[in-house]
Motif scaffolding. Structure first.
Motif, PDB file in Angstrom:
ATOM      1  N   ILE A  12       0.833  -1.212   0.000  1.00 45.10           N
ATOM      2  CA  ILE A  12       0.000   0.000   0.000  1.00 45.10           C
ATOM      3  C   ILE A  12       0.864   1.256   0.000  1.00 45.10           C
ATOM      4  CG2 ILE A  12      -1.659   1.317   1.428  1.00 45.10           C
ATOM      5  CD1 ILE A  12      -2.857  -1.024  -0.241  1.00 45.10           C
ATOM      6  N   GLN A  89       8.493   6.389  16.033  1.00 44.70           N
ATOM      7  CA  GLN A  89       9.407   7.089  15.110  1.00 44.70           C
ATOM      8  C   GLN A  89       8.843   8.456  14.730  1.00 44.70           C
ATOM      9  OE1 GLN A  89       9.541   3.804  12.273  1.00 44.70           O
ATOM     10  NE2 GLN A  89      11.754   3.719  12.570  1.00 44.70           N
ATOM     11  N   ASN A 105      -5.825  -1.050   7.639  1.00 39.32           N
ATOM     12  CA  ASN A 105      -7.085  -1.769   7.902  1.00 39.32           C
ATOM     13  C   ASN A 105      -7.344  -1.858   9.405  1.00 39.32           C
ATOM     14  OD1 ASN A 105      -7.986  -2.359   5.321  1.00 39.32           O
ATOM     15  ND2 ASN A 105      -6.909  -4.305   5.182  1.00 39.32           N
ATOM     16  N   VAL A 132      -3.641  -4.461  -3.338  1.00 44.54           N
ATOM     17  CA  VAL A 132      -2.335  -4.301  -4.003  1.00 44.54           C
ATOM     18  C   VAL A 132      -1.437  -5.468  -3.593  1.00 44.54           C
ATOM     19  CG1 VAL A 132      -0.291  -2.830  -4.298  1.00 44.54           C
ATOM     20  CG2 VAL A 132      -2.519  -1.763  -3.928  1.00 44.54           C
ATOM     21  N   GLU A 280      -2.410 -10.063  10.453  1.00 47.60           N
ATOM     22  CA  GLU A 280      -3.171  -8.944  11.037  1.00 47.60           C
ATOM     23  C   GLU A 280      -4.482  -9.446  11.657  1.00 47.60           C
ATOM     24  OE1 GLU A 280      -3.746  -5.941   7.984  1.00 47.60           O
ATOM     25  OE2 GLU A 280      -2.810  -4.414   9.203  1.00 47.60           O
TER      26      GLU A 280
HETATM   27  N1  LIG Z   1      -2.242  -4.991   0.503  1.00 48.70           N
HETATM   28  C1  LIG Z   1      -3.521  -4.685   0.329  1.00 48.70           C
HETATM   29  O1  LIG Z   1      -4.124  -5.050  -0.669  1.00 48.70           O
HETATM   30  C2  LIG Z   1      -4.257  -3.855   1.328  1.00 48.70           C
HETATM   31  C3  LIG Z   1      -3.727  -3.579   2.573  1.00 48.70           C
HETATM   32  N2  LIG Z   1      -4.412  -2.755   3.428  1.00 48.70           N
HETATM   33  C4  LIG Z   1      -3.862  -2.418   4.741  1.00 48.70           C
HETATM   34  O2  LIG Z   1      -2.759  -1.521   4.559  1.00 48.70           O
HETATM   35  C5  LIG Z   1      -1.781  -1.736   5.591  1.00 48.70           C
HETATM   36  C6  LIG Z   1      -0.449  -2.063   4.927  1.00 48.70           C
HETATM   37  O3  LIG Z   1      -0.582  -3.311   4.264  1.00 48.70           O
HETATM   38  P1  LIG Z   1       0.441  -3.819   3.164  1.00 48.70           P
HETATM   39  O4  LIG Z   1       0.919  -2.692   2.368  1.00 48.70           O
HETATM   40  O5  LIG Z   1      -0.204  -4.964   2.497  1.00 48.70           O
HETATM   41  O6  LIG Z   1       1.636  -4.324   4.097  1.00 48.70           O
HETATM   42  P2  LIG Z   1       3.116  -4.682   3.667  1.00 48.70           P
HETATM   43  O7  LIG Z   1       3.619  -5.662   4.671  1.00 48.70           O
HETATM   44  O8  LIG Z   1       3.206  -5.002   2.223  1.00 48.70           O
HETATM   45  O9  LIG Z   1       3.876  -3.288   3.852  1.00 48.70           O
HETATM   46  C7  LIG Z   1       4.255  -2.737   5.069  1.00 48.70           C
HETATM   47  C8  LIG Z   1       5.745  -2.511   4.989  1.00 48.70           C
HETATM   48  O10 LIG Z   1       6.139  -1.634   6.029  1.00 48.70           O
HETATM   49  C9  LIG Z   1       7.359  -2.117   6.584  1.00 48.70           C
HETATM   50  N3  LIG Z   1       7.487  -1.520   7.903  1.00 48.70           N
HETATM   51  C10 LIG Z   1       6.886  -1.868   9.060  1.00 48.70           C
HETATM   52  N4  LIG Z   1       7.253  -1.013  10.031  1.00 48.70           N
HETATM   53  C11 LIG Z   1       8.085  -0.119   9.463  1.00 48.70           C
HETATM   54  C12 LIG Z   1       8.796   1.010   9.963  1.00 48.70           C
HETATM   55  N5  LIG Z   1       8.704   1.391  11.225  1.00 48.70           N
HETATM   56  N6  LIG Z   1       9.594   1.700   9.127  1.00 48.70           N
HETATM   57  C13 LIG Z   1       9.701   1.337   7.824  1.00 48.70           C
HETATM   58  N7  LIG Z   1       9.060   0.279   7.291  1.00 48.70           N
HETATM   59  C14 LIG Z   1       8.248  -0.425   8.112  1.00 48.70           C
HETATM   60  C15 LIG Z   1       7.170  -3.610   6.558  1.00 48.70           C
HETATM   61  O11 LIG Z   1       8.389  -4.292   6.727  1.00 48.70           O
HETATM   62  P3  LIG Z   1       8.413  -5.794   7.396  1.00 48.70           P
HETATM   63  O12 LIG Z   1       7.533  -6.655   6.565  1.00 48.70           O
HETATM   64  O13 LIG Z   1       9.863  -6.134   7.341  1.00 48.70           O
HETATM   65  O14 LIG Z   1       7.915  -5.603   8.778  1.00 48.70           O
HETATM   66  C16 LIG Z   1       6.573  -3.798   5.164  1.00 48.70           C
HETATM   67  O15 LIG Z   1       7.574  -3.840   4.197  1.00 48.70           O
HETATM   68  C17 LIG Z   1      -2.340  -2.876   6.455  1.00 48.70           C
HETATM   69  O16 LIG Z   1      -3.059  -2.368   7.532  1.00 48.70           O
HETATM   70  C18 LIG Z   1      -3.286  -3.609   5.492  1.00 48.70           C
HETATM   71  O17 LIG Z   1      -4.301  -4.321   6.129  1.00 48.70           O
HETATM   72  C19 LIG Z   1      -5.589  -2.157   3.073  1.00 48.70           C
HETATM   73  C20 LIG Z   1      -6.156  -2.407   1.862  1.00 48.70           C
HETATM   74  C21 LIG Z   1      -5.567  -3.300   0.910  1.00 48.70           C
END
Ligand SMILES: NC(=O)C1=CN([C@@H]2O[C@H](COP(=O)(O)OP(=O)(O)OC[C@H]3O[C@@H](n4cnc5c(N)ncnc54)[C@H](OP(=O)(O)O)[C@@H]3O)[C@@H](O)[C@H]2O)C=CC1
Ligand SMILES: CC(C)(CO)C(=O)C(=O)O
Length: 338
Positions: A12, A89, A105, A132, A280
């Protein structure tokens, strides 16, 4: 020019950040080393099942959270279990008066942010309706349609999304709409149990019956908690229940009209399971169970899905069960609680 930082450059975060850049905004992504490296080496490519591809060869993606200090707007796009650490952070580096938008979400992220961030930072809840998935180094694909919904929208962000072709709206009942989205997201757990695409699951009538039972139970919990559940993609979860109960032929026709899902789309939870990341589920079915306990009611159907998905994540593999098996699981708990 307004500076936007996206904290949590995953599916996302990269998608929203990339769209904002395509719409003319100044954006920095903050993420883990693997994505920063992929984007530095390949650029960022965003594909969409019905819109033009976006390719950004020089997008700034860093692992250094200190860049948050320059941002006027920070979009939080981590998974919910990482929100508290992300908030620490922001509290450490974010400037006075920065606007923080949770694109996550569930309903608990805004509370977590409020608990940790200083009062001078404004917090806006937002809903991402579309899916995504990562499809290759620096590549992400969106396979479902829908407009972003925000509690309120800072103008530079709004115009950049609009310029990029991404629909955005502002809701007068964002908490109710977040509940509606969370209730729709109960499907993520069921999708994880099947191990297949969203479409494969939803085209099984028993799968839809199981989801309808979980949604109805969640609506009773919302009622007991005094929440006025809003809409997701313009529809209430109660209307969704009626649609889910249709026979396959009618469901197929109705689905084509209300939501476009391409053949590859899966839930973010199944992506997490297959990538070996934590789930999640605690913020979805787990939240329904927690809210039920708080309101003095029970939610055995959602508790059963919570347990089965937790077990799948412990084992690191989807049980790949059918819609009929999921329905049996959900119904067996109803029998136990009689
Ligand atoms: N993907 C989708 O289709 C959808 C997702 N959502 C929601 O959006 C949110 C994000 O989901 P999504 O994008 O799929 O998740 P992802 O796991 O793809 O992306 C989150 C990213 O953030 C990184 N991260 C976590 N903490 C930090 C930090 N402090 N600093 C820098 N990077 C960090 C994670 O690393 P690491 O994995 O190493 O922890 C990971 O790479 C969730 O709440 C999800 O439910 C909502 C609608 C659709
Ligand atoms: C887009 C949708 C509703 C798909 O399940 C989602 O929110 C997710 O995958 O987390």
């Amino acid at each position: 020019m307004t500076k936007i930082a996206i904290l949590g450059a995953g599916s996302i975060g990269c998608w929203l950040g990339g769209q904002l850049v395509a719409g003319g905004a100044d954006v920095t992504l903050i993420g883990r080393k693997r994505y920063a490296k992929q984007i530095a080496e390949n650029g960022l490519k965003l594909t969409h099942f019905e819109r033009d591809e976006v390719y950004l060869p020089n997008l700034n993606c860093t692992t250094d959270a200190a860049v948050l200090a320059d941002a006027d707007i920070i979009g939080v796009c981590t998974k919910s279990q990482d929100t508290a650490a992300a908030a620490q952070q922001i509290a450490k580096f974010g400037k006075r008066g920065v606007t923080v938008i949770s694109f996550q979400n569930g309903i608990r992220n805004v509370e977590i942010l409020k608990d940790i961030l200083p009062d001078h930072m404004g917090i806006i809840p937002a809903i991402v309706p579309f899916n995504v998935t990562p499809t290759g180094p620096g590549c992400f694909h969106s396979g479902t349609a829908g407009d972003l919904v925000l509690g309120s929208a800072p103008l530079p962000l709004l115009s950049a999304f609009q310029n990029s072709g991404q629909g955005v709206s502002v809701s007068g009942n964002i908490v109710g709409d977040q509940w509606a989205k969370m209730i729709v997201n109960l499907n993520n757990g069921l999708n994880t149990l099947t191990g297949g695409t969203l479409r494969e699951g939803l085209m099984q009538r028993d799968y839809r019956r199981a989801l309808a039972l979980c949604v109805e139970e969640a609506l009773c919990v919302a009622d007991a908690a005094g929440v006025k559940v809003g809409t997701f993609n313009g529809r209430t979860p109660s209307a969704l229940v009626k649609t889910l109960r249709l026979p396959n032929w009618a469901y197929g026709l109705v689905m084509q009209l209300i939501v476009k899902i391409d053949a590859k789309a899966r839930s973010s939870m199944l992506d997490d399971l297959e990538a070996g990341r934590p789930s999640e589920i605690d913020f979805l079915q787990g939240e329904i169970v927690r809210q039920a306990e708080k309101a003095g009611v029970s939610a055995p159907k959602n508790a059963a899905i919570f347990a089965a998905v937790s077990e799948a994540f412990e084992k690191g593999i989807s049980p790949k069960i059918t819609g009929s098996e999921i329905l049996a699981l959900v119904k067996s708990t109803a029998a136990q609680t009689l």
